[in-house]
Motif scaffolding. Structure first.
Motif, PDB file in Angstrom:
ATOM      1  N   TYR A 287       0.840  -1.198   0.000  1.00 21.04           N
ATOM      2  CA  TYR A 287       0.000   0.000   0.000  1.00 21.04           C
ATOM      3  C   TYR A 287       0.877   1.250   0.000  1.00 21.04           C
ATOM      4  N   ARG A 288       0.434   2.250  -0.741  1.00 19.95           N
ATOM      5  CA  ARG A 288       1.108   3.543  -0.757  1.00 19.95           C
ATOM      6  C   ARG A 288       0.283   4.544   0.062  1.00 19.95           C
ATOM      7  N   VAL A 289       0.859   5.710   0.305  1.00 14.92           N
ATOM      8  CA  VAL A 289       0.235   6.714   1.167  1.00 14.92           C
ATOM      9  C   VAL A 289      -0.442   7.787   0.320  1.00 14.92           C
TER      10      VAL A 289
ATOM     11  N   VAL B 222       3.988   0.312   2.135  1.00 14.23           N
ATOM     12  CA  VAL B 222       3.732  -0.390   3.400  1.00 14.23           C
ATOM     13  C   VAL B 222       3.231  -1.804   3.113  1.00 14.23           C
TER      14      VAL B 222
ATOM     15  N   VAL C 232      -2.150  -1.337   9.232  1.00 17.02           N
ATOM     16  CA  VAL C 232      -2.379  -1.169   7.796  1.00 17.02           C
ATOM     17  C   VAL C 232      -3.873  -1.165   7.496  1.00 17.02           C
TER      18      VAL C 232
ATOM     19  N   ALA D  12      -5.939   1.869   5.837  1.00 12.54           N
ATOM     20  CA  ALA D  12      -6.608   1.625   4.562  1.00 12.54           C
ATOM     21  C   ALA D  12      -8.094   1.960   4.650  1.00 12.54           C
TER      22      ALA D  12
ATOM     23  N   TYR E  82      -3.944   4.632   3.264  1.00 12.72           N
ATOM     24  CA  TYR E  82      -3.187   3.625   2.532  1.00 12.72           C
ATOM     25  C   TYR E  82      -4.031   3.137   1.361  1.00 12.72           C
TER      26      TYR E  82
END
Length: 233
Positions: A7-9, A47, A207, A211, A216
């Protein structure tokens, strides 16, 4: 071990308070304006959400990593904590290293960790070594203290305090004081057999929470994280 999801931010979903904690001063001013305009900031951090953490032998760690972990780790052992295992998680991208060592108190009511994370981009290397400890309660809440400065909001069941730069001794002293306050009752025993699953669960719970907030975002079409089969025991 199953596939890891990444996952990206999305910085637009961070609260203004989180933006300030991540980058106070001028960085916050820029971030706040971009957030208001719904313009994302490019962040290279990726992540992982893992099926399980990867156990490693301490002898396999690079010498500088072992040295970085040694001082805070010796603090935990001097307090009567016993090392349980070393582990890492599969990071994505070049220039990334991570490792952590997990400890369990003699009464098996408190878990401690010392973690090493390093990221190198070009000629710049950023390294962080942090310690934290926590206890679990039968109502599903966790009480914990960390030597890292607080950046992101925590899941609602996490009652956490930050003591930036705090030693193992300082963290555990604060933790014992808060346990004596009895806000959550008596902590539950954490057996060594369930320790690996518990650490995995805590990584993934963070996470999952981020999300759900939209902070995320899945990479490569990965689906949203769920509770999965791993639960704290």
């Amino acid at each position: 071990m199953g596939a890891t999801r990444y996952y990206r931010v999305d910085t637009r979903k961070l609260t203004y308070a989180e933006l300030w904690r991540v980058s106070p001063g001028l960085g916050f001013a820029v971030g706040a304006v971009l957030k208001t305009l719904l313009i994302p900031i490019q962040v290279s951090t990726i992540v992982p959400y893992v099926d399980e953490i990867t156990l490693v032998g301490p002898e396999t760690l690079d010498e500088d990593v072992k040295l970085a972990l040694s001082i805070p780790s010796s603090g935990w052992t001097s307090l009567g904590f016993r090392p349980a295992f070393h582990y890492t998680v599969p990071l994505r991208g070049d220039g990334m290293r991570s490792a952590a060592v997990v400890f369990l108190s003699a009464d098996e009511l408190t878990v401690a960790q010392t973690a090493f994370v390093e990221k190198t981009v070009g000629l710049v290397t950023r390294r962080e070594v942090v310690s934290f400890c926590f206890s679990r309660f039968d109502d599903g809440t966790f009480l914990g203290e960390s030597s890292a400065a607080k950046r992101f909001n925590s899941p609602p069941e996490f009652d956490s305090r930050s003591l930036p730069g705090g030693s193992s001794e300082q963290l555990f002293s604060l933790h014992e004081e808060r346990l004596r306050e009895g806000k959550h009752g008596r902590p539950a025993r954490i057996g060594r057999d369930g320790l690996k699953a518990l650490i995995t669960f805590l990584n993934n719970r963070h996470v999952e929470y981020m999300a759900q907030r939209g902070v995320y975002v899945p990479v490569d079409g990965a689906g949203p994280p769920g509770a999965g089969p791993i639960q704290p025991r």
